[in-house]
Design an enzyme around this catalytic site. Structure first.
Site, PDB file in Angstrom:
ATOM      1  N   GLY A  57       0.836  -1.200   0.000  1.00 46.93           N
ATOM      2  CA  GLY A  57       0.000   0.000   0.000  1.00 46.93           C
ATOM      3  C   GLY A  57       0.868   1.245   0.000  1.00 46.93           C
ATOM      4  O   GLY A  57       1.920   1.285   0.662  1.00 46.93           O
ATOM      5  N   HIS A  96      -2.187  -4.852  12.606  1.00 50.63           N
ATOM      6  CA  HIS A  96      -1.629  -4.712  11.251  1.00 50.63           C
ATOM      7  C   HIS A  96      -0.401  -5.622  11.070  1.00 50.63           C
ATOM      8  O   HIS A  96       0.722  -5.142  10.925  1.00 50.63           O
ATOM      9  CB  HIS A  96      -1.261  -3.247  10.957  1.00 50.63           C
ATOM     10  CG  HIS A  96      -1.095  -2.991   9.490  1.00 50.63           C
ATOM     11  ND1 HIS A  96      -1.249  -1.742   8.933  1.00 50.63           N
ATOM     12  CD2 HIS A  96      -0.772  -3.800   8.459  1.00 50.63           C
ATOM     13  CE1 HIS A  96      -1.034  -1.809   7.625  1.00 50.63           C
ATOM     14  NE2 HIS A  96      -0.732  -3.056   7.325  1.00 50.63           N
TER      15      HIS A  96
END
Ligand SMILES: O=C(O)C(=O)CO
Length: 326
Positions: free
Chosen positions: A84, A292
């Site tokens: 990302g 995460h």
């Protein structure tokens, strides 16, 4: 034998970049200037970045004009060590014509494994089950205790159908699912490989038993999963997000989970990160939250680190990056 390159300087934004990547860069002529702060300190980066030829950005803080200005006009390329790149000011890179690389592809397997873990953990009450043991509320004598949702015979929906979704779909081929559906702007030509059907966003919401979000965060996808979206989902549905917290309106998700609008959620990503320890989401029995860690395996981390290094080496040697970001 490795190709020799004229000496060049690379700023490494984090001290824990795996050694094989640093060795690769050095074997091709790089002098590595390594930032030592954890978490990375912007002050240290701004102090060390002037004069470097390349930047190896191994964390998720904003990568913008301030960093590029501080680096100077000799800067030739940048690679993130991430798939990302929502924290990068891409128009600024485009305006300056600075090649930017990132590391998609190699992340797909470890994130896919984790997503399936979250589908099961959320669908089968892993968090609530553990909490009930701690509260001495083990009620196995009740036949309807901890009733969960099974993957078998379920409709699995994907928001985004890139490498991560496809790796999940590939794994699910032998899980006896009813159907795989996905929503993307345009149909993916290879969707037949996964027996997956392209559907509208509304259909995705209405039909999915498990809905997995694995799409980039952009202006178009920001808070796409909000109250209106959750209202269209099945009350028995399990919502999983392994992309970015910003795709979800977290207050609306909290409401959907507390009112029974959806059954459960499994999140590897949140807003903000780190999620504060007093976040109301952490209090919900039907929400499994991870910090995460989709790519946190040694194998994938090393692959990401080598890909970022190779992006930089290619650009320095006048070749296209392996995974250019624009
Ligand atoms: O590589 C990325 O962008 C990640 O978010 C890893 O989980």
């Amino acid at each position: 034998m490795s190709r020799a390159t004229r000496a060049f300087k690379v700023l490494i934004s984090h001290p824990n970049v795996p050694a094989p990547a640093l060795e690769l860069l050095r074997s091709r002529g790089a002098e590595t200037v390594i930032c030592q702060s954890v978490p990375p300190s912007r002050e240290e980066i701004l102090r060390k970045v002037p004069g470097v030829d390349a930047i190896y950005w191994a964390h998720y803080q904003p990568l913008n004009a301030a960093i590029l200005d501080a680096a100077g006009s000799q800067l030739r390329c940048v690679s993130t060590m991430s798939s990302g790149i929502d924290f990068v000011d891409i128009p600024e890179f485009q305006r300056r014509g600075i090649p930017l690389g990132h590391t998609p592809g190699v992340v797909r397997n470890s994130v896919a494994d984790l997503a399936i873990g979250l589908m099961i953990a959320a669908g089968r009450h892993f968090h609530a089950g553990r909490t009930e043991i701690e509260r001495s509320q083990w009620k196995i004598e009740q036949i309807d205790w901890m009733m969960g949702q099974e993957i078998r015979d379920s409709v699995i929906g994907f928001f985004g159908f890139g490498g991560i979704s496809q790796a999940i779909a590939k794994r699910l081929q032998c899980w006896d699912v009813a159907k795989i559906i996905y929503h993307t702007r345009t149909r993916k030509e290879n969707d037949g490989d996964f027996k997956a059907e392209h559907v509208s966003f509304e259909q995705l919401l209405q039909e999915s038993d498990f809905l997995v979000v694995a799409a980039p965060l952009t202006n178009e996808t920001r808070e796409k999963f909000n109250g209106k979206a959750f209202d269209l989902m099945k009350r028995s549905s399990v919502f999983v997000n392994v992309a970015r917290g910003g795709l979800v309106n977290q207050t609306d998700l909290h409401d959907a989970l507390t009112t029974g609008t959806i059954f459960a959620a499994g999140l590897d990503v949140t807003t903000p990160e780190p999620l504060p320890a007093n976040s109301p989401l952490l209090k919900l029995p039907n929400c499994v939250i991870l910090p995460h860690m989709g790519t946190q395996t040694m194998k994938t981390t090393i692959e990401m680190s080598l890909l970022a290094a190779n992006n930089i080496l290619n650009a320095i040697e006048g070749q296209p990056m392996i995974r250019p970001a624009y």
